[in-house]
Design an enzyme around this catalytic site. Sequence first.
Site, mmCIF file in Angstrom:
data_model
loop_
_atom_site.group_PDB
_atom_site.id
_atom_site.type_symbol
_atom_site.label_atom_id
_atom_site.label_comp_id
_atom_site.label_asym_id
_atom_site.label_seq_id
_atom_site.Cartn_x
_atom_site.Cartn_y
_atom_site.Cartn_z
ATOM 1 N N ASP A 1 39.548 -89.232 -7.760
ATOM 2 C CA ASP A 1 40.286 -90.477 -9.271
ATOM 3 C C ASP A 1 41.574 -90.262 -8.286
ATOM 4 O O ASP A 1 42.977 -90.003 -8.034
ATOM 5 C CB ASP A 1 40.507 -89.044 -10.340
ATOM 6 C CG ASP A 1 40.763 -89.757 -10.782
ATOM 7 O OD1 ASP A 1 41.519 -90.807 -11.713
ATOM 8 O OD2 ASP A 1 40.253 -88.203 -12.317
ATOM 9 N N HIS B 1 37.310 -84.814 -19.391
ATOM 10 C CA HIS B 1 37.966 -83.690 -19.584
ATOM 11 C C HIS B 1 39.198 -84.129 -20.165
ATOM 12 O O HIS B 1 40.101 -83.656 -20.279
ATOM 13 C CB HIS B 1 38.767 -83.581 -18.006
ATOM 14 C CG HIS B 1 39.931 -85.102 -17.667
ATOM 15 N ND1 HIS B 1 39.588 -86.186 -17.731
ATOM 16 C CD2 HIS B 1 40.949 -85.086 -17.408
ATOM 17 C CE1 HIS B 1 40.312 -86.697 -17.224
ATOM 18 N NE2 HIS B 1 41.467 -86.920 -17.177
ATOM 19 N N ASP B 2 39.490 -85.131 -21.037
ATOM 20 C CA ASP B 2 40.422 -85.390 -21.873
ATOM 21 C C ASP B 2 40.119 -85.081 -23.429
ATOM 22 O O ASP B 2 40.744 -86.057 -24.641
ATOM 23 C CB ASP B 2 41.104 -87.021 -22.000
ATOM 24 C CG ASP B 2 41.394 -86.665 -20.549
ATOM 25 O OD1 ASP B 2 42.323 -85.985 -20.457
ATOM 26 O OD2 ASP B 2 42.202 -88.528 -20.124
ATOM 27 N N ASP C 1 43.542 -94.216 -12.848
ATOM 28 C CA ASP C 1 43.344 -93.345 -13.967
ATOM 29 C C ASP C 1 44.633 -94.432 -14.619
ATOM 30 O O ASP C 1 45.285 -95.575 -14.095
ATOM 31 C CB ASP C 1 44.363 -92.451 -13.552
ATOM 32 C CG ASP C 1 44.983 -91.456 -14.656
ATOM 33 O OD1 ASP C 1 44.673 -90.648 -15.337
ATOM 34 O OD2 ASP C 1 46.486 -91.515 -14.841
ATOM 35 N N GLU D 1 40.689 -96.741 -16.474
ATOM 36 C CA GLU D 1 40.625 -96.327 -17.744
ATOM 37 C C GLU D 1 41.995 -96.487 -18.744
ATOM 38 O O GLU D 1 42.838 -96.884 -18.262
ATOM 39 C CB GLU D 1 42.049 -94.626 -17.777
ATOM 40 C CG GLU D 1 41.477 -93.707 -18.745
ATOM 41 C CD GLU D 1 42.763 -93.008 -18.143
ATOM 42 O OE1 GLU D 1 42.164 -91.602 -19.415
ATOM 43 O OE2 GLU D 1 43.523 -93.407 -17.840
HETATM 44 C C1 GLC Z 1 44.705 -90.385 -17.766
HETATM 45 C C2 GLC Z 1 44.581 -88.739 -17.436
HETATM 46 C C3 GLC Z 1 44.947 -87.732 -18.558
HETATM 47 C C4 GLC Z 1 46.092 -87.599 -17.307
HETATM 48 C C5 GLC Z 1 46.672 -88.998 -18.342
HETATM 49 C C6 GLC Z 1 47.990 -88.829 -17.029
HETATM 50 O O1 GLC Z 1 45.314 -90.096 -19.133
HETATM 51 O O2 GLC Z 1 42.947 -88.849 -17.713
HETATM 52 O O3 GLC Z 1 43.758 -86.367 -17.986
HETATM 53 O O4 GLC Z 1 47.041 -86.274 -18.359
HETATM 54 O O5 GLC Z 1 46.346 -89.960 -17.717
HETATM 55 O O6 GLC Z 1 48.093 -89.023 -15.532
#
Ligand code: GLC
Length: 604
Positions: free
Chosen positions: A110, A351-352, A217, A274
């Site tokens: 990640d 995980h979110d 990310d 993402e």
């Molecule tokens: C992404 C991750 C999340 C995190 C955010 C800030 O959305 O998936 O878990 O809090 O980025 O890095």
Amino acid sequence: MGSLCFNDGVQDDRQPWWKAATFYQVYPASFKDSNDDGWGDLPGLISKVDYLHGLGVDCIWVSPIFESPQKDMGYDVSDYQKIYAPYGTIEDVDALIQTCHERGMKLILDLVVNHTSAEHEWFQESRSSRTNPKRDWYIWKPPRYDAGGNRQPPTNWRGYFAGSTWTWDEHTQEYYLHLYASEQPDLNWENAETREAIYEETMRFWLRRGVDGFRIDTVNKYSKRTEYIDAAVTDKNSPYQAAPEMWCNGPRIHEFIREINQVLAPFSAVSVGELSNTPDPKQVLPYVSTRARELDMVFEFSVIRLGNGDLFTGKYIYKPFTLSQLKALTEKWQCFIEGTDSWATVFCENHDNGRAVSRFGDTSTPELWRASARTIALWQATLTGTLFLYQGQELGMTNMPASWDISHYQDVEAVNFFAEAVASRNEQRIQATKHGLSILARDHARLPFRWNEDDNVGFTTDSAKSWMRIPREKGISVESQLGDRTSVLEFYREMLRLRKRFQGVFVFGTHTLLDRENESTWAYIKEGFLTTKDGHRMRGRALVVMNFTVERAPLVDVSAALGCAPESTRLMVTTACGAVRGAKDELSAWEGRIYCDFGPEICI
Ligand code: GLC
Ligand code: CA
């Protein structure tokens, strides 16, 4: 569109490995603890690679394992080249890479480079003085003053975790920008030297060590609009306003991502970004068009955000949705790639977000839980694109028990949203936030993975030490499901196998939604090319039908839907087992089936 347009159901022989691969996300703190401290770790993960291999996983994505003060569970990195000690060592990562590669599997990490931790030495230098050479590596701005002479942040933007996106630095008398927590300052991608440091010290460092790519990310937030002006007021009750148009998909974003692509290309590394706040296919296409040379894949969030309220202030005010909305969004992102040179991802957990079975399925009885978790598996495994599973999804893991109170939520986002509701002194908002969190909070997915039926679920040896409390439930574990053909786990294994075997239809096929207004059952056709044993290509069609209710539901006319004679249709799969199996022309509660117009003579 010329010869590059291959998303027409035809499987190109030169497809890259990651298209038909099944990816599996590991949340390292919650997967497997090997040394009894209540935290999952890398040796624990290594000991379970064979389990994942046996499930049919081709590539593991591990959420951040780097040095971090853990303000946001490792999404706040203080050293990209060191491993957070409770997870293990860099040698453990080498061993994990080797363990995966020996089994023909891949490993991706990640990559969190929109921001660092405030403890990263780059930020420590940047904040040390206004003239430090790294001052410009982050985004610093002078204050504004209101009519009363009070100091105010440079803009009115609201951050993801509630409050302002700006934090005042006493020492140098300026504000710094952070889209997330104040301990996660945003890097300044406008600075070429900063970008080169990111490429060299994060990406190339790990690629040289042998990782196969990255989940990237917040990939569309590196380029901000540089005017730094106020966003329109949409929430009159708050000084801080949602402002994604100011920092998302900014003017230089495609230039930056093309640079990233050039870093990854020499290593043939895979990338999945993402991509939040971007529900318009026209805007998504440039990120994933092969010709554009940006990203291999992105996560687009329309489906997984169903049920969330307004993404900024109202994210945790639950918004009920209908089956036809779920169908329409699925269809939209299935069809988006057709006739283009882009590619899609398939996922319903990470995980979110809360657990899929608790959001899209039915957990009111053990029978319905099992039936709906298996139907969710059928849904996901028959969709076009690269499939991503999240740890525990294959067991039908559920949200925290409803009886757990708010003190069990640890995630910075849940904690801050709840505190904001409490501060509003609005009882209705407080109750609505609690309810929303019980369905949608990020904490649910972070509960320890369930290996066995002991009190500590085989995650650790002393459940009192576990970093998150372990629910006392029975039947949701690897031990209780392995080898049981009626289980969720064995159904996932079976579906992953079928998906690969008939990948021309399931991974690469076209998607046609039927009966879109039906609020009880969901039916679609997947169509693509299959290869017969003697090497001929032929068209194959599959009809996926799923009952999303507890009532029995009439089956669509299968041969009409498949466009072939009744005797040429075959029932390929049903999620139902034994006594609960529906009648020939009727689906039982939460039953899903696949019918197809091809037979066992098809080999791939
Ligand atoms: C992404 C991750 C999340 C995190 C955010 C800030 O959305 O998936 O878990 O809090 O980025 O890095
Ligand atoms: Ca541990």
